[in-house]
Design a protein around this motif. Sequence first.
Motif, PDB file in Angstrom:
ATOM      1  N   GLY A  66      19.485  24.599  -3.882  1.00 41.48           N
ATOM      2  CA  GLY A  66      18.660  24.508  -2.919  1.00 41.48           C
ATOM      3  C   GLY A  66      17.923  23.142  -2.630  1.00 41.48           C
TER       4      GLY A  66
ATOM      5  N   SER B 221       9.423  20.134   2.772  1.00 39.00           N
ATOM      6  CA  SER B 221       9.282  21.192   1.654  1.00 39.00           C
ATOM      7  C   SER B 221      10.696  21.665   1.224  1.00 39.00           C
ATOM      8  CB  SER B 221       8.703  22.433   2.050  1.00 39.00           C
ATOM      9  OG  SER B 221       9.373  23.062   3.405  1.00 39.00           O
TER      10      SER B 221
ATOM     11  N   THR C  70      12.758  24.947  -1.619  1.00 42.20           N
ATOM     12  CA  THR C  70      12.710  25.653  -2.717  1.00 42.20           C
ATOM     13  C   THR C  70      14.031  25.620  -3.477  1.00 42.20           C
ATOM     14  OG1 THR C  70      11.237  27.108  -1.528  1.00 42.20           O
ATOM     15  CG2 THR C  70      12.727  28.155  -3.189  1.00 42.20           C
TER      16      THR C  70
ATOM     17  N   THR D  96      16.218  26.455  -7.004  1.00 43.47           N
ATOM     18  CA  THR D  96      16.509  27.595  -7.768  1.00 43.47           C
ATOM     19  C   THR D  96      17.371  26.896  -9.088  1.00 43.47           C
ATOM     20  OG1 THR D  96      16.536  29.043  -5.999  1.00 43.47           O
ATOM     21  CG2 THR D  96      17.479  29.894  -8.076  1.00 43.47           C
TER      22      THR D  96
ATOM     23  N   THR E 251       8.216  25.764 -15.409  1.00 40.50           N
ATOM     24  CA  THR E 251       8.969  26.807 -14.075  1.00 40.50           C
ATOM     25  C   THR E 251      10.106  27.769 -15.161  1.00 40.50           C
ATOM     26  OG1 THR E 251      10.426  26.683 -12.524  1.00 40.50           O
ATOM     27  CG2 THR E 251      10.917  25.147 -14.133  1.00 40.50           C
TER      28      THR E 251
ATOM     29  N   THR F  16      12.458  29.142 -10.542  1.00 42.25           N
ATOM     30  CA  THR F  16      12.213  28.698  -9.003  1.00 42.25           C
ATOM     31  C   THR F  16      11.029  27.693  -8.785  1.00 42.25           C
ATOM     32  OG1 THR F  16      12.631  30.902  -8.328  1.00 42.25           O
ATOM     33  CG2 THR F  16      11.586  29.711  -6.829  1.00 42.25           C
TER      34      THR F  16
ATOM     35  N   SER G 253       9.116  25.537  -6.110  1.00 43.20           N
ATOM     36  CA  SER G 253       8.779  25.399  -4.713  1.00 43.20           C
ATOM     37  C   SER G 253       7.843  24.062  -4.409  1.00 43.20           C
ATOM     38  CB  SER G 253       7.728  26.526  -4.229  1.00 43.20           C
ATOM     39  OG  SER G 253       8.441  27.846  -4.207  1.00 43.20           O
TER      40      SER G 253
ATOM     41  N   THR H  11       6.001  21.485  -1.585  1.00 46.18           N
ATOM     42  CA  THR H  11       5.597  21.172  -0.168  1.00 46.18           C
ATOM     43  C   THR H  11       4.900  20.008  -0.224  1.00 46.18           C
ATOM     44  OG1 THR H  11       3.355  22.372  -0.959  1.00 46.18           O
ATOM     45  CG2 THR H  11       4.954  23.793   0.126  1.00 46.18           C
TER      46      THR H  11
END
Length: 188
Positions: free
Chosen positions: A70, A79, A81, A83, A106, A109, A111, A113
């Motif tokens: 990702g 942004s 995401t 993995t 974590t 995943t 994330s 932004t």
Amino acid sequence: TDATSVNYQYSTVGGMTWVSTGPALTLTGLAEGGHSVSIRGIDAAGNMSTPTIYAWTTDYTAPSPVTVAGAPTLTKLNSATITLTGMEAGAAYQYSTDGGSTWTATSGTISLTGLPEGTQNLKICATDPAGNVTTQLVSWITDYTAPVISTFTKASAPSAGATANFTVNTTTGEASDSAYAIDAGAYT
């Protein structure tokens, strides 16, 4: 019983053989894996305590780096995401986007932004139960700025044939692809 008159013994082979020791015991040269030691005391009168058994695992190997999916190489998005796969069971995973000043736990995943334009550096750290650490860095570039065409010139005018040559320059100083449309048609 006076503790100084106790003879301490230990066994690393399940009590089959015993070795005298003082109240402190150091075992060295242990291979990676499971171990146990039995310890007993014998006082001056010959009274023997029930052995106390302590078991543990030595682990010298840091977690393997994870597989990261990702993370783009270059993106216009603010942004991402991410993995993580291939995580070691029992290890604690964290990530940092500020060079390691702040860490966030974590479970696989991540994330992100509000990423600023420029180089993004995501530091991933894994710590196994024995305290062995693996750190890896994943980097990519976010670019939100479209190139600005500073000059668009026709090489020769008027055109006597079916070919017209043009030169396009941008002011952003970055490499860019150009697309064109002829007579308000679709861009190529």
